[in-house]
Design a protein around this motif. Structure first.
Motif, PDB file in Angstrom:
ATOM      1  N   LEU A  29       0.694  -1.188   0.073  1.00 42.77           N
ATOM      2  CA  LEU A  29      -0.037   0.034  -0.087  1.00 42.77           C
ATOM      3  C   LEU A  29       1.050   1.267  -0.014  1.00 42.77           C
ATOM      4  O   LEU A  29       2.194   1.311   0.857  1.00 42.77           O
ATOM      5  N   TYR A  30       0.350   2.428  -0.822  1.00 44.65           N
ATOM      6  CA  TYR A  30       1.368   3.608  -0.892  1.00 44.65           C
ATOM      7  C   TYR A  30       0.268   4.789  -0.622  1.00 44.65           C
ATOM      8  O   TYR A  30      -0.949   4.773  -1.157  1.00 44.65           O
ATOM      9  N   GLY A  31       0.872   5.656  -0.079  1.00 39.16           N
ATOM     10  CA  GLY A  31      -0.194   6.954   0.307  1.00 39.16           C
ATOM     11  C   GLY A  31       0.179   7.659   1.647  1.00 39.16           C
ATOM     12  O   GLY A  31       1.322   7.394   2.227  1.00 39.16           O
ATOM     13  N   THR A  32      -0.952   8.252   1.989  1.00 42.09           N
ATOM     14  CA  THR A  32      -0.551   8.592   3.557  1.00 42.09           C
ATOM     15  C   THR A  32      -1.040   7.598   4.497  1.00 42.09           C
ATOM     16  O   THR A  32      -1.650   6.642   3.985  1.00 42.09           O
ATOM     17  N   LYS A  33      -0.538   8.002   5.791  1.00 40.66           N
ATOM     18  CA  LYS A  33      -0.749   6.936   6.960  1.00 40.66           C
ATOM     19  C   LYS A  33      -2.159   6.552   6.910  1.00 40.66           C
ATOM     20  O   LYS A  33      -2.760   5.403   7.109  1.00 40.66           O
ATOM     21  N   GLU A  34      -2.885   7.709   6.811  1.00 45.06           N
ATOM     22  CA  GLU A  34      -4.591   7.453   6.952  1.00 45.06           C
ATOM     23  C   GLU A  34      -5.019   6.749   5.756  1.00 45.06           C
ATOM     24  O   GLU A  34      -5.906   5.802   6.151  1.00 45.06           O
ATOM     25  N   GLN A  35      -4.619   7.023   4.425  1.00 45.78           N
ATOM     26  CA  GLN A  35      -5.047   6.231   3.341  1.00 45.78           C
ATOM     27  C   GLN A  35      -4.786   4.573   3.706  1.00 45.78           C
ATOM     28  O   GLN A  35      -5.748   3.878   3.165  1.00 45.78           O
ATOM     29  N   ILE A  36      -3.667   4.514   3.872  1.00 48.27           N
ATOM     30  CA  ILE A  36      -3.103   3.019   4.162  1.00 48.27           C
ATOM     31  C   ILE A  36      -3.926   2.346   5.122  1.00 48.27           C
ATOM     32  O   ILE A  36      -4.289   1.097   5.094  1.00 48.27           O
ATOM     33  N   ALA A  37      -4.181   3.104   6.064  1.00 44.90           N
ATOM     34  CA  ALA A  37      -4.924   2.632   7.501  1.00 44.90           C
ATOM     35  C   ALA A  37      -6.513   1.987   6.845  1.00 44.90           C
ATOM     36  O   ALA A  37      -6.898   1.048   7.166  1.00 44.90           O
ATOM     37  N   VAL A  38      -6.902   3.057   6.245  1.00 47.76           N
ATOM     38  CA  VAL A  38      -8.097   2.424   5.641  1.00 47.76           C
ATOM     39  C   VAL A  38      -8.237   1.184   4.807  1.00 47.76           C
ATOM     40  O   VAL A  38      -8.913   0.529   4.917  1.00 47.76           O
TER      41      VAL A  38
END
Ligand SMILES: Cc1cc2nc3c(=O)[nH]c(=O)nc-3n(C[C@H](O)[C@H](O)[C@H](O)COP(=O)(O)OP(=O)(O)OC[C@H]3O[C@@H](n4cnc5c(N)ncnc54)[C@H](O)[C@@H]3O)c2cc1C
Length: 516
Positions: free
Chosen positions: A326-335
């Protein structure tokens, strides 16, 4: 034919005429960049495919460093009808390496044409010469603190984006389908003219590396897996470095789980929840990164299933091992992580392993590196599995449908085993397809095993074709057969294009089964 002077001669050309061509090449390049001695040609003769080396010996190699030299070389080739086989970094291992499709062709080696012409940190684009290696580009990005990521194939460091993209190779990041991320080319045509594709044809172009299609027919595809031109510059897109990155593995116990793996993960891939070219690696592919097969089996023929089961258990491997990220912000990745873990749990199969859990262990470590475009040569461990240096990639395309992958796996495995060889495979997931990559590994020093590997590959192609499957790329021993499987209409059109663009047939005869 080998002569006193040459390792081979181009077909139909006398030694006296070849002498004249060599003299003209030398006038263009200087003697030190015209290689004819057997010793200097060694790097171009080391092949891994199941054919005699002599069938692919070049007559000479020319090292060009400028576009103008390429133009002049092609003029000489036209004059003497000398066939020329172009390589960029020449690491096409398992597909023919740096050697030509047929004996006697002259290699046009562009590895010293290796300028990084431009990297645009804002647009995330690069314009490269053919000799640029992934290592060189990585170093350039690091030295210049440019936050862009590469997507590279497993031989990363030593191979290069131009050659890999021109053979429509793949990597493991969200930009893993490399030709999809290619944007603009410069091509020297057989008559010496220079074509710039896409927006590159506009004088003082400002959009060559940002808009792929240009105007009118889209031409770039013509110069991939083909012999219609010599590509001297290639544009490519680079991925903005994400703020966070989370690689993970999902381990599956049984070979037949490949069905459920595909059904479980395809929707996540198609919805871009898993954004990268993820991989499903078979048990032996995993094992080969760690140890040779003699650790578990010293007999002849294919490794028995019972031995494989013991090995999987003892080494805590999966029969299938999914690597994704997964790649992106921490928040995106968490979702997205929640979505993925819930889907996998609901499927009732698969053990999820995170980077924290895997620690410093292989093969997780090198897979994590590949999925962020870092340099690693760990995958060359595949050649330790059996030894003897033989390898041919059998790479059929499958629909991303569980039943299809299961059918392909069972068919490939039975044909390989019937020939005394192991099923060593991975599936690389595209948008809707899977590249089913089978490494036909054999001992090239053993003539019996080499003959079995050849027969096996031949049968794989035929039996797969009977069921509507075909490879996306193939080694030089099987290009003609593969072209024939794709049908005569396609071949006729390709031949017509060849006549129009290269009327003397000097460019890489036989590449992808295309001749004059
Ligand atoms: C262990 C292992 C793992 C591998 N993993 C991968 C993988 O993950 N993904 C993958 O794609 N491949 C993989 N490969 C296969 C191969 O090594 C790579 O694809 C590699 O990038 C190809 O070599 P290259 O980049 O040096 O291209 P080159 O060898 O330079 O070029 C490839 C071909 O493109 C054509 N070509 C090259 N340059 C030009 C030009 N300038 N103009 C016109 N035509 C040209 C020629 O036909 C040439 O044979 C793997 C091989 C091994 C041994």
């Amino acid at each position: 034919m080998m002569t006193n002077k040459y390792l081979a001669l181009p077909p139909g050309i006398s030694e006296a005429n070849f002498d004249l061509a060599i003299a003209e090449f030398t006038a263009i390049l200087g003697a030190d960049r015209v290689l004819i001695s057997e010793d200097l040609l060694k790097p171009y003769t080391k092949i891994m495919i199941a054919e005699p080396t002599e069938k692919h010996d070049p007559s000479a190699a020319l090292i060009a460093t400028e576009v103008a030299e390429v133009q002049k070389i092609l003029k000489v080739c036209n004059k003497y009808r000398v066939p020329i086989w172009t390589i960029s970094t020449g690491r096409n291992f398992g597909y023919g390496s740096a050697a030509p499709a047929s004996r006697g062709q002259v290699i046009l080696d562009l590895h010293r044409m290796n300028r990084i012409i431009n990297v645009d940190p804002v647009m995330g684009t690069a314009l490269l010469e053919p000799g640029v290696t992934y290592q060189q580009l990585t170093d350039y990005l690091k030295d210049n603190k440019i936050p862009l990521w590469l997507s590279c194939p497993a031989p990363s460091a030593i191979a290069g984006p131009v050659g890999n993209t021109l053979d429509r190779g793949v990597g493991y990041t969200p930009y893993g389908e490399h030709f999809m991320m290619q944007c603009g080319m410069e091509v020297v045509m057989a008559n010496g003219e220079i074509l710039r594709t896409g927006m590159g044809a506009i004088e003082n172009t400002t959009a060559w590396q940002v808009f792929k299609w240009g105007y009118g027919p889209y031409l770039d595809g013509l110069f991939t897996q083909s012999n219609y031109g010599v590509v001297t510059k290639l544009g490519t897109w680079l991925m903005p470095a994400p703020p966070a990155y989370k690689p993970f593995c999902i381990r599956y116990e049984n070979e037949t789980d490949i069905h459920d793996i595909v059904e479980t993960l395809r929707p996540l891939r198609m919805a871009n929840i898993i954004p990268n070219a993820m991989v499903f690696a078979s048990a032996i592919w995993e094992a080969a990164a760690l140890f040779p097969r003699t650790k578990y089996y010293t007999g002849k023929g294919a490794t028995p299933d019972s031995v494989l089961r013991d090995m999987i258990k003892a080494e805590k491997l999966g029969a299938w091992n999914v690597y994704a990220a997964l790649y992106g912000t921490k928040e995106q990745i968490a979702v997205n992580w929640d979505i993925i873990t819930n889907v996998v749990k609901a499927s009732g199969k698969g053990l999820i392993i995170t980077e924290e859990e895997a620690g410093d262990t292989q093969p997780f470590k090198y897979r994590a590196a590949l999925m962020r475009g870092d340099m690693t040569l760990q995958e060359f461990g595949l050649y330790r599995w059996r030894g003897g240096g033989g390898s041919m990639w059998f790479a059929p395309v499958a629909q991303a449908r569980g039943a299809e992958t299961l059918k392909q796996m069972e068919l490939a495995k039975s044909i390989l085993n019937e020939h005394g060889l192991d099923y060593v495979a991975e599936f690389i997931v595209g948008m809707r397809d899977l590249h089913h990559i089978v490494d036909v590994l054999f001992d090239r020093e053993d003539p019996v095993e080499t003959a079995a590997a050849y027969a096996c590959f031949d049968k794989l192609l035929s039996e797969f074709a009977k069921r509507g499957y075909a490879v996306y790329r193939v080694n030089t021993a099987f290009m003609d057969k593969t072209a024939a499987l794709y049908g005569s209409t396609k071949q006729d059109i390709e031949r017509s294009i060849k006549h129009a663009l290269d009327p003397n047939g000097i460019l890489a005869p036989g590449k992808s089964g295309i001749y004059l």
